[in-house]
Structures are given as C-alpha cells and as structure tokens.
Design a protein around this motif. Sequence first.
Motif, PDB file in Angstrom:
ATOM      1  N   TYR A   1     -23.992 -52.758 -73.299  1.00 51.90           N
ATOM      2  CA  TYR A   1     -24.335 -52.757 -74.729  1.00 51.90           C
ATOM      3  C   TYR A   1     -25.820 -52.890 -75.115  1.00 51.90           C
ATOM      4  CZ  TYR A   1     -19.346 -53.558 -75.257  1.00 51.90           C
ATOM      5  OH  TYR A   1     -18.050 -53.337 -75.340  1.00 51.90           O
TER       6      TYR A   1
ATOM      7  N   GLU B   1     -28.677 -49.931 -76.066  1.00 50.15           N
ATOM      8  CA  GLU B   1     -27.490 -49.597 -75.165  1.00 50.15           C
ATOM      9  C   GLU B   1     -28.079 -48.724 -73.961  1.00 50.15           C
ATOM     10  OE1 GLU B   1     -23.255 -47.091 -75.308  1.00 50.15           O
ATOM     11  OE2 GLU B   1     -23.930 -48.284 -77.109  1.00 50.15           O
TER      12      GLU B   1
ATOM     13  N   ASN C   1     -17.999 -48.904 -72.409  1.00 49.26           N
ATOM     14  CA  ASN C   1     -16.824 -49.350 -72.710  1.00 49.26           C
ATOM     15  C   ASN C   1     -15.685 -48.752 -72.481  1.00 49.26           C
ATOM     16  OD1 ASN C   1     -15.001 -51.728 -73.537  1.00 49.26           O
ATOM     17  ND2 ASN C   1     -14.732 -50.834 -75.640  1.00 49.26           N
TER      18      ASN C   1
ATOM     19  N   GLU D   1     -15.354 -45.375 -74.829  1.00 48.37           N
ATOM     20  CA  GLU D   1     -15.115 -45.690 -76.206  1.00 48.37           C
ATOM     21  C   GLU D   1     -16.446 -45.685 -77.068  1.00 48.37           C
ATOM     22  OE1 GLU D   1     -15.658 -48.401 -79.449  1.00 48.37           O
ATOM     23  OE2 GLU D   1     -16.230 -48.951 -77.600  1.00 48.37           O
ATOM     24  N   ASN D   2     -17.452 -46.162 -76.389  1.00 48.04           N
ATOM     25  CA  ASN D   2     -18.714 -46.156 -77.121  1.00 48.04           C
ATOM     26  C   ASN D   2     -19.867 -45.294 -76.440  1.00 48.04           C
ATOM     27  OD1 ASN D   2     -18.749 -47.547 -74.691  1.00 48.04           O
ATOM     28  ND2 ASN D   2     -20.662 -49.039 -75.395  1.00 48.04           N
ATOM     29  N   HIS D   3     -19.366 -43.994 -76.295  1.00 49.19           N
ATOM     30  CA  HIS D   3     -20.093 -42.897 -75.677  1.00 49.19           C
ATOM     31  C   HIS D   3     -19.984 -41.772 -77.074  1.00 49.19           C
ATOM     32  CE1 HIS D   3     -22.625 -40.177 -73.665  1.00 49.19           C
ATOM     33  NE2 HIS D   3     -21.768 -39.373 -73.716  1.00 49.19           N
ATOM     34  N   THR D   4     -21.340 -41.391 -77.424  1.00 50.27           N
ATOM     35  CA  THR D   4     -21.031 -40.186 -78.348  1.00 50.27           C
ATOM     36  C   THR D   4     -21.829 -39.113 -77.597  1.00 50.27           C
ATOM     37  OG1 THR D   4     -21.502 -41.698 -80.457  1.00 50.27           O
ATOM     38  CG2 THR D   4     -21.917 -39.328 -80.642  1.00 50.27           C
TER      39      THR D   4
END
Length: 547
Positions: free
Chosen positions: A198, A217, A257, A265-268
Amino acid sequence: MTHDIDSPSAVGSPSPRRRSVVKAAAGAVLAAPLAGALPARAADRGPAFLHGVASGDPLPDGVVLWTRVTPTAEAAPGSGLGPDIEVSWTVATDGTFKRIVANGSTTATSASDHTVKADIRGLRPATAYWFRFSARGAVSTAGRTRTTPARDAAVPNLRFGVVSCANWEGGHFAAYRHLAARKDLDAWLHLGDYIYEYGTGVSAPNGPVRTFAPPHEIITLADYRTRHAQYKTDPHLQTLHAAAPVVAIWDDHEFANNAWPGGAENHTEGAEGTWTSRMAAAKQAYFEWMPVRPALAGTTYRRLRFGKLAELSLLDLRSYRSQQASIGSGEVDDPDRTITGRAQLDWLKAGLKSSDTTWQLVGNSVMISPVAIGALPAELLKPLVELLGLPKEGISLGTDGWDGYTDDRRELLDHLRSHAIHNTVFVTGDIHMAWANDVPVKAATYPLSPSAATEFVVSSVTSDNVGDVLGDASAALPPLIQATNLHAHWLDPDGHGYGVLDVTTERAQMDYYVLSDRTNPNATSSWARSYRTRSGTQKVERTYRPV
C-alpha cells in the motif's frame, strides 16, 4: 545424492559433494533512480552492508545465505545504479570464525539489485553455523543458522517461530526481536505478507506509526525492491534474520491485496500498468531479497524434511488460483475453480500420502478451516468482512481463503481420511487473529463429522485486527463465532504477536504470544495461551503451560 527438498519439478541435484555451491541472484533492471531510498548511514565511504544478513531453506547439508551490499552511495535499492562488486562469504562452526568450514565469493550487480544469495552445501546435519560477508574491507554483521537433521535421524523435538502479516505502518516489529531472543529455534516460518504494497496511510486509518518508502503504492520493480529494502532496515527483523534460518512463503500483499493470476483487488489495469508485469516484478524482487530457494521457478511451493519427525509442505496459494468468487453466487462450490492449481494439489496429496514422518506440517497462507458468520450482528460483521475479504451482503463464506474454494478443500480432506493420513497440521497466517481449530470433513455436522486435520493460526505482527477497529466490543466476537463453528476451539481478535510451534513424537503444540503495544519498539511480550494436538487424534486441546 538426496536432499530433503521436494517440488513438483525435478530439482537438479548438485554436483558430487563439495564444500559449497554459490548461486548469485539475477534479474533484468526495470528501475529508475530513487532518491532517499538508502538508510541514514549511506555507503558514502565505501561498501556497506546496510540491510543485514539472513539465511533460509535449511537442508541436512546446506542452507541459503543472503545479504545486500551497497557498493557506493548512489547504489540505492531499486536505482539500477552502482558498480559490480565482489562479495565474499565465510561459514564457520564458531562465532569467532576461527573454525572456518566453507568460503567463497560471487559478484553482486545492479541486475540483482546488489543482492547476494549463496546456496551453501557440504555442511553437517543438525549443526549450528555462523556466517558473514565482506567486500573491499567492509564486513557484515555475523549471522547464525542451523542445518536440518539427517533424513532418517530420530529427532526428539523441533521448535519453530511462526509469524505473519507485518505492516510497516501499523507498528514496530518487536515480535521479531522477542523470537530472536529465545535462541532455541530450529527455524522460523513466515507465512505471508512479509511486506505490504500500500501507499502511505491507506492501511493505517488511525495514522501510520511510521511511513512507507516509497510513499506511493508499489507497482514497478524499482518500487518492490525499495519496499523490500525498507523492511530489511528494521532492526528487529535484522536481529531475527541473523539469529535463525527462515522458511518463507508469500501471500497476497507481496503483490497486491487479494491477488490472483489475473489481477488483484487494488490493481487498475492500464493506469497501473499490466498485472502480468506487476506480478512478475513483485516475484523478481521477492526472490532477490528473500533467502528462499525457488524449487520451481516463480513459485514458493516446496517441501522440507526434518528427520523422521516432520515434513513441512509449503504452499503457494496466489500463483495458480481462480479468481475469488462473486458475491452472492454459488461459485465457491464450483469444481472447476481452484486455490492450489491441479499440479500443486496433486503434489501436496502425493507428498502427504507417501510421507514416513510422524508429522505432516503444511505452511498455509490462508485459513483452511471453515468459518460461518451468518449469525453475527452487523456491528461485528462489518469489520470482520473487511479484514477477511468476506462477501459484504451476508454470505457466510469467505472468498479469498479455502472457504471460497470448497472443492479443493473437500478433495484434500477426503484424501486425508481415505488414506488414513494422520497428524496433518496446517500452520496458517493471513487472518490477523489467532485461532486453534479442528479441520472438520463436514463442518455443518461437526462434531458428529470427523476431523481430518488440525490448524494453528497466528495473529498479525502489526496489521490491523478486529480489536483495532472495534476496541472492547470485539470481546463479543469469539463466542458468537464459536456458537456456529464448533471446530473452532479458540480465537483471539485483539492480539498482535507470534507463535512458537513445538513438535515431538507425542504432540504438536502452539504457544501464542502477544505484544504489549504494537506501536512501541520496546514492547514486551507475554504468553497468552497454548493448544496442542496429540498424535493420532486429529483434534486440538488446550494445555495450560508453554513449552
């Protein structure tokens, strides 16, 4: 020549016995210079060993030794800068290095972020050794390591430290210092989330105790290298790495994550590059910065043996899994979905069936015991949902742990029962709470349904748990969970700390320790509880004193 490491691929045996074999870490550089990445004592007067020393993956005749050298001040981790430099290593049977048994050298380069991994062979079983590195007159601190017992040795007991989930911003790593101070560990197990990905403040809603480097991040190879380097400056972590060999696996936060092979979940995708590139960068940095011997390229699943007493199967539950199930669907029971991948599950089943040791330990990054939480009130359910990655609309099963992949779990537990495989103990992290569980074949009818194995789950080192979110209200959580999960003998939603797993022929016992204050680098440690499973029972029971 047989070594006690096993993987799904044939691990190439070393050439005939010799004093040592050295393998230097390597990898392509994708990094740009990063300012401020070095610790305060930069290597401005020549080479320096700023990130400590470590050892890992012990064998009866060998061990992996690790360090990182900073050859010049500009050679910050992740920078891609700095000259090649020869690094020597020395192994001795005494802390004064008068009885040297092995030495050698290799070249540290920017291609491997100036990390060094030496895979030493030719050592004696069940023996303590000291090691250190040097480069152009600079000498590292000394580390102590230990080889495992000979394959067929009768071993009276083994003792492992057990840790998981160390969020840099959540607090200080005093748990590592307390484990190092014991001086009685054969090795220590890190069950995942060794680092967190993070940006500053994201995972510390009450404010970070200390801030991440880099502050954003981590996405690129340079980012992951820099974050690993920051962790390796922690004095408590350096102390533990220098005290005993580590056996490590990864979970999701070494990547991002709730990671799976297609994303996280927290990759774009696009805005943060491709997931394929990000995951490859994270794996490269992990193998550079950790004293891990990859038995199969790009994975951490492998098996170590400790004489006739125990085999330890280590799982990789991120590289082969299907995407987490959708909220509100019946996907969790889909037989085409997997958490292990077919090859890894077959490897695990075959290893457990063929083992001739008394105990079969499984290093497991996410909880295998089922957890039904449908009866929880909303004020308790919400923080638990967030911590465990559970569906937010009332479904009772988690989707990131084995609860989200029930067919794999059923197949594995049926395998244990049908082949009368006794004394399987899952040792688990991830959930930020301590648990002691039977692992029922059919949870809905337990205890009428048999238990196929047992599970000891350790709390987080510093990462937020339910108690951090709810305060005193978290005390209501254990009885409510246990009311609908009779196989859960104990859970602690509040503590931060570590476990000590002690194994004898008669029993495997986990002692749970908690810290007085995760935000205090001088935190004290106290024994909380102990649970054991006696040989042949496949059930846990409370015991009232630590080993």
